[in-house]
Design an enzyme around this catalytic site. Structure first.
Site, PDB file in Angstrom:
ATOM      1  N   CYS A   1       0.713  -1.463   0.260  1.00 53.01           N
ATOM      2  CA  CYS A   1       0.096  -0.646  -0.112  1.00 53.01           C
ATOM      3  C   CYS A   1       1.002   1.142   0.130  1.00 53.01           C
ATOM      4  O   CYS A   1       1.513   1.459   0.822  1.00 53.01           O
ATOM      5  CB  CYS A   1      -0.782  -0.062   0.818  1.00 53.01           C
ATOM      6  SG  CYS A   1      -1.274   1.711   1.660  1.00 53.01           S
TER       7      CYS A   1
ATOM      8  N   CYS B   1       1.148   3.031   3.429  1.00 56.32           N
ATOM      9  CA  CYS B   1       1.333   2.886   4.411  1.00 56.32           C
ATOM     10  C   CYS B   1       2.712   2.786   4.568  1.00 56.32           C
ATOM     11  O   CYS B   1       3.635   2.942   5.095  1.00 56.32           O
ATOM     12  CB  CYS B   1       0.695   1.188   4.715  1.00 56.32           C
ATOM     13  SG  CYS B   1      -0.287   1.000   5.119  1.00 56.32           S
TER      14      CYS B   1
ATOM     15  N   ASP C   1       0.495  16.729  -1.808  1.00 50.67           N
ATOM     16  CA  ASP C   1      -0.190  15.729  -3.255  1.00 50.67           C
ATOM     17  C   ASP C   1       0.908  15.823  -4.063  1.00 50.67           C
ATOM     18  O   ASP C   1       1.246  16.979  -4.384  1.00 50.67           O
ATOM     19  CB  ASP C   1      -1.314  16.145  -3.706  1.00 50.67           C
ATOM     20  CG  ASP C   1      -2.156  14.996  -4.706  1.00 50.67           C
ATOM     21  OD1 ASP C   1      -2.974  13.806  -4.318  1.00 50.67           O
ATOM     22  OD2 ASP C   1      -1.605  14.876  -5.775  1.00 50.67           O
TER      23      ASP C   1
ATOM     24  N   HIS D   1      -4.632   1.317   8.171  1.00 53.65           N
ATOM     25  CA  HIS D   1      -4.972   0.816   6.761  1.00 53.65           C
ATOM     26  C   HIS D   1      -6.753   0.662   6.900  1.00 53.65           C
ATOM     27  O   HIS D   1      -6.784  -0.316   7.034  1.00 53.65           O
ATOM     28  CB  HIS D   1      -4.235  -0.073   6.190  1.00 53.65           C
ATOM     29  CG  HIS D   1      -5.121  -0.402   4.971  1.00 53.65           C
ATOM     30  ND1 HIS D   1      -3.781   0.252   3.333  1.00 53.65           N
ATOM     31  CD2 HIS D   1      -5.594  -1.297   4.215  1.00 53.65           C
ATOM     32  CE1 HIS D   1      -4.619   0.175   2.800  1.00 53.65           C
ATOM     33  NE2 HIS D   1      -5.551  -1.270   3.111  1.00 53.65           N
TER      34      HIS D   1
ATOM     35  N   GLY E   1     -13.695   7.654  -8.734  1.00 61.00           N
ATOM     36  CA  GLY E   1     -12.307   7.909  -8.703  1.00 61.00           C
ATOM     37  C   GLY E   1     -11.638   8.083  -7.564  1.00 61.00           C
ATOM     38  O   GLY E   1      -9.882   8.232  -7.580  1.00 61.00           O
TER      39      GLY E   1
ATOM     40  N   HIS F   1      -5.717   3.096  -0.154  1.00 57.74           N
ATOM     41  CA  HIS F   1      -6.211   3.716   1.243  1.00 57.74           C
ATOM     42  C   HIS F   1      -6.839   4.623   2.017  1.00 57.74           C
ATOM     43  O   HIS F   1      -6.484   6.669   1.443  1.00 57.74           O
ATOM     44  CB  HIS F   1      -4.508   3.683   2.125  1.00 57.74           C
ATOM     45  CG  HIS F   1      -4.073   4.283   3.646  1.00 57.74           C
ATOM     46  ND1 HIS F   1      -2.947   3.691   4.129  1.00 57.74           N
ATOM     47  CD2 HIS F   1      -4.619   4.760   4.438  1.00 57.74           C
ATOM     48  CE1 HIS F   1      -3.054   4.023   5.238  1.00 57.74           C
ATOM     49  NE2 HIS F   1      -4.271   4.974   5.402  1.00 57.74           N
TER      50      HIS F   1
ATOM     51  N   HIS G   1      -8.262   8.286   2.450  1.00 58.06           N
ATOM     52  CA  HIS G   1      -7.301   9.644   2.183  1.00 58.06           C
ATOM     53  C   HIS G   1      -8.244  10.421   1.825  1.00 58.06           C
ATOM     54  O   HIS G   1      -9.591  10.644   1.033  1.00 58.06           O
ATOM     55  CB  HIS G   1      -6.776   9.518   1.899  1.00 58.06           C
ATOM     56  CG  HIS G   1      -6.952   9.452  -0.200  1.00 58.06           C
ATOM     57  ND1 HIS G   1      -6.271   8.330  -0.389  1.00 58.06           N
ATOM     58  CD2 HIS G   1      -7.075  10.089  -1.111  1.00 58.06           C
ATOM     59  CE1 HIS G   1      -6.897   8.023  -1.234  1.00 58.06           C
ATOM     60  NE2 HIS G   1      -6.575   9.103  -2.406  1.00 58.06           N
TER      61      HIS G   1
ATOM     62  N   HIS H   1      -8.631  14.405   0.502  1.00 64.18           N
ATOM     63  CA  HIS H   1      -8.095  16.052  -0.341  1.00 64.18           C
ATOM     64  C   HIS H   1      -8.686  17.390   0.578  1.00 64.18           C
ATOM     65  O   HIS H   1      -9.306  17.365   0.361  1.00 64.18           O
ATOM     66  CB  HIS H   1      -8.424  15.804  -1.670  1.00 64.18           C
ATOM     67  CG  HIS H   1      -7.967  14.639  -2.366  1.00 64.18           C
ATOM     68  ND1 HIS H   1      -7.053  14.989  -3.614  1.00 64.18           N
ATOM     69  CD2 HIS H   1      -8.839  13.264  -2.346  1.00 64.18           C
ATOM     70  CE1 HIS H   1      -6.956  13.201  -4.010  1.00 64.18           C
ATOM     71  NE2 HIS H   1      -8.307  12.930  -3.580  1.00 64.18           N
TER      72      HIS H   1
HETATM   73  P1  5GP Z   1      -7.581   9.568  -5.107  1.00 63.00           P
HETATM   74  O1  5GP Z   1      -8.209   9.337  -6.902  1.00 63.00           O
HETATM   75  O2  5GP Z   1      -7.335   7.614  -4.803  1.00 63.00           O
HETATM   76  O3  5GP Z   1      -8.750  10.421  -4.532  1.00 63.00           O
HETATM   77  O4  5GP Z   1      -6.132  10.142  -5.259  1.00 63.00           O
HETATM   78  C1  5GP Z   1      -4.693   9.312  -4.891  1.00 63.00           C
HETATM   79  C2  5GP Z   1      -4.110  11.204  -4.713  1.00 63.00           C
HETATM   80  O5  5GP Z   1      -2.552  10.340  -4.675  1.00 63.00           O
HETATM   81  C3  5GP Z   1      -3.952  11.719  -5.993  1.00 63.00           C
HETATM   82  O6  5GP Z   1      -4.146  12.711  -6.410  1.00 63.00           O
HETATM   83  C4  5GP Z   1      -2.295  11.659  -6.609  1.00 63.00           C
HETATM   84  O7  5GP Z   1      -1.728  12.392  -7.308  1.00 63.00           O
HETATM   85  C5  5GP Z   1      -1.622  11.774  -5.182  1.00 63.00           C
HETATM   86  N1  5GP Z   1      -0.122  10.442  -5.139  1.00 63.00           N
HETATM   87  C6  5GP Z   1      -0.010   9.113  -6.353  1.00 63.00           C
HETATM   88  N2  5GP Z   1       1.016   8.487  -5.972  1.00 63.00           N
HETATM   89  C7  5GP Z   1       1.071   9.650  -4.858  1.00 63.00           C
HETATM   90  C8  5GP Z   1       2.833   9.609  -4.464  1.00 63.00           C
HETATM   91  O8  5GP Z   1       3.622   8.341  -4.062  1.00 63.00           O
HETATM   92  N3  5GP Z   1       3.050  10.709  -3.955  1.00 63.00           N
HETATM   93  C9  5GP Z   1       2.456  11.193  -3.593  1.00 63.00           C
HETATM   94  N4  5GP Z   1       2.657  12.431  -2.536  1.00 63.00           N
HETATM   95  N5  5GP Z   1       1.379  11.364  -3.719  1.00 63.00           N
HETATM   96  C10 5GP Z   1       0.699  10.728  -4.299  1.00 63.00           C
HETATM   97 ZN    ZN Z   2      -2.405   1.407   3.643  1.00 59.72          ZN
END
Ligand code: 5GP
Ligand code: ZN
Length: 115
Positions: A3, A6, A29, A45, A92, A97, A99, A101
Site C-alpha cells: 500500500c 502505508c 499530493d 490501513h 475516482g 487507503h 484519504h 484531499h
Molecule cells: P484518489 O484519486 O485515490 O482520491 O487520490 C490519490 C491521490 O494520490 C492523487 O491525487 C495522486 O496525485 C496522489 N498520489 C499518487 N501517488 C502519489 C505519491 O507517490 N505520492 C504522493 N504524495 N501523492 C501521490
Molecule cells: Zn495502507
C-alpha cells in the site's frame, strides 16, 4: 501489505510531510490540482469509506480534528478550502487507503464537480 500510503507512513516511500500526530499524517499530493493540495491520511490501513465502522471511526474523527490544523499550516484556514474523499471506482479512488484531499489556495468555485 503493498500500500503506497502505508509505505509513506512507514517512511519507505518519501513524501513532503506537512503534519503528523499519533493517528494522522498529512503530506503534499504529488500531482497537485490547486496551489494547496494536501492528503490527510489515517495511520491505519482503512481501504475506503466503505470500510469505516465503529472499530475505526475514531481515526476519521482524528482526521477531521487535524484538518483545521493542516489548513492553518498550509495558510488556507482563513480564506477557506475544500475537503474531498473519493470512494470506489465511480468515486475516482486511485489509492486504496482512505484519504482526504485538502484543496485551497485559490477560489475553487461553487461546483462540486469540475473537469
Ligand atoms: P484518489 O484519486 O485515490 O482520491 O487520490 C490519490 C491521490 O494520490 C492523487 O491525487 C495522486 O496525485 C496522489 N498520489 C499518487 N501517488 C502519489 C505519491 O507517490 N505520492 C504522493 N504524495 N501523492 C501521490
Ligand atoms: Zn495502507
Amino acid at each position: 501489505m503493498d500500500c503506497l500510503f502505508c509505505k509513506i507512513i512507514s517512511r519507505d516511500v518519501p513524501a513532503t510531510i506537512v503534519y503528523e500526530n499519533e493517528y494522522v499524517i498529512a503530506f503534499k499530493d504529488i500531482y497537485p490540482v490547486a496551489p494547496v493540495h494536501i492528503l490527510v491520511v489515517p495511520k491505519t490501513h482503512i481501504k475506503s469509506m466503505n470500510e469505516v465502522d465503529d472499530t475505526n471511526s475514531n481515526y476519521i474523527a482524528k482526521i477531521y480534528e487535524a484538518i483545521p490544523e493542516v489548513a492553518k499550516i498550509a495558510g488556507v484556514f482563513d480564506n477557506g478550502y475544500r475537503v474531498i474523499c473519493n470512494a470506489g471506482e465511480d468515486g475516482g479512488q486511485m489509492v486504496q487507503h482512505i484519504h482526504f484531499h485538502l484543496l485551497g489556495g485559490k477560489h475553487l468555485g461553487a461546483k462540486i464537480l469540475r473537469d
